[in-house]
Structure formats: C-alpha cells, structure tokens
Motif scaffolding. Structure first.
Motif, PDB file in Angstrom:
ATOM      1  N   ARG A   1       0.833  -1.198   0.000  1.00 25.58           N
ATOM      2  CA  ARG A   1       0.000   0.000   0.000  1.00 25.58           C
ATOM      3  C   ARG A   1       0.873   1.255   0.000  1.00 25.58           C
ATOM      4  O   ARG A   1       0.548   2.234  -0.665  1.00 25.58           O
ATOM      5  CB  ARG A   1      -0.915  -0.031   1.217  1.00 25.58           C
ATOM      6  N   LYS A   2       1.977   1.247   0.746  1.00 31.94           N
ATOM      7  CA  LYS A   2       2.859   2.405   0.798  1.00 31.94           C
ATOM      8  C   LYS A   2       3.521   2.641  -0.557  1.00 31.94           C
ATOM      9  O   LYS A   2       3.696   3.784  -0.982  1.00 31.94           O
ATOM     10  CB  LYS A   2       3.928   2.234   1.872  1.00 31.94           C
ATOM     11  N   SER A   3       3.901   1.591  -1.254  1.00 28.49           N
ATOM     12  CA  SER A   3       4.560   1.757  -2.549  1.00 28.49           C
ATOM     13  C   SER A   3       3.584   2.367  -3.571  1.00 28.49           C
ATOM     14  O   SER A   3       3.990   3.173  -4.415  1.00 28.49           O
ATOM     15  CB  SER A   3       5.120   0.433  -3.057  1.00 28.49           C
ATOM     16  N   ILE A   4       2.310   1.995  -3.489  1.00 22.18           N
ATOM     17  CA  ILE A   4       1.321   2.584  -4.399  1.00 22.18           C
ATOM     18  C   ILE A   4       1.141   4.071  -4.083  1.00 22.18           C
ATOM     19  O   ILE A   4       1.068   4.905  -4.987  1.00 22.18           O
ATOM     20  CB  ILE A   4      -0.022   1.824  -4.305  1.00 22.18           C
ATOM     21  N   LEU A   5       1.096   4.437  -2.826  1.00 21.10           N
ATOM     22  CA  LEU A   5       0.963   5.841  -2.443  1.00 21.10           C
ATOM     23  C   LEU A   5       2.193   6.645  -2.858  1.00 21.10           C
ATOM     24  O   LEU A   5       2.081   7.788  -3.305  1.00 21.10           O
ATOM     25  CB  LEU A   5       0.722   5.960  -0.936  1.00 21.10           C
TER      26      LEU A   5
ATOM     27  N   PHE B   1       3.943  10.508  -9.262  1.00 23.57           N
ATOM     28  CA  PHE B   1       3.266  10.821 -10.515  1.00 23.57           C
ATOM     29  C   PHE B   1       2.598  12.204 -10.447  1.00 23.57           C
ATOM     30  O   PHE B   1       2.688  12.991 -11.395  1.00 23.57           O
ATOM     31  CB  PHE B   1       2.226   9.734 -10.830  1.00 23.57           C
ATOM     32  N   THR B   2       1.956  12.504  -9.326  1.00 23.53           N
ATOM     33  CA  THR B   2       1.285  13.794  -9.163  1.00 23.53           C
ATOM     34  C   THR B   2       2.290  14.941  -9.212  1.00 23.53           C
ATOM     35  O   THR B   2       2.065  15.950  -9.884  1.00 23.53           O
ATOM     36  CB  THR B   2       0.505  13.834  -7.833  1.00 23.53           C
TER      37      THR B   2
END
Length: 86
Positions: A2-6, A12-13
């Motif tokens: 989950r942390k890697s996706i965030l 990206f943002t």
C-alpha cells in the motif's frame, strides 16, 4: 504494498504538476518576447519617420538660408552699382 502505491501516486502527481507548470511558463515567455519585438519594430519605424522629418526640416532651412544670402548679395550688388530702387 500500500505504501509503494501511495509513493508512486505522489511521485506521478508531483511529476505532472511540475511538467505542466514548466510548459505554461515557456509559452508565456514566447508571447512576451513576440510582443516586445513588435514594440521595438514600431519604435524603430517611429524613429525613422522622425529622422526623415528632421532631415527634411534641415534641408528646407539650408535652402531658405541660401536664398536669403543670395537676395542679400543681389541687394548689395545693386547698391554698389547704383541701380537700387530705394
């Protein structure tokens, strides 16, 4: 996981944010440069017009001065010869 996706979403943002800001800045710089060039062209045309006008004024003044000198010389010559109407 989950942390890697965030972290990837945040990266990206930030990448999208800085890329879009940089492109907008570049376009506004091009527009300002174009406007400045138009202003310089207008100023160059105005200066050329003024220089032409000053040149014409100087030429007219020189012609008038030459005519006045010629008239004065004619009057002096007429006075010396004794054919003056006065």
């Amino acid at each position: 996981m989950r942390k890697s996706i965030l972290v990837l979403a945040t990266a990206f943002t930030l990448t999208a944010f800085f890329t879009s800001c940089r492109d907008t800045k570049k376009e506004s710089d091009d527009m300002e440069m174009s406007d400045d060039m138009d202003d310089m062209d207008d100023m160059d045309d105005d200066m050329n017009d003024e220089m032409d006008e000053v040149g014409n004024d100087l030429e007219n003044a020189a012609d008038e001065t030459g005519d006045a000198i010629e008239n004065a010389a004619n009057e002096v010559e007429a006075e010396v010869e004794g054919t003056d109407d006065m």
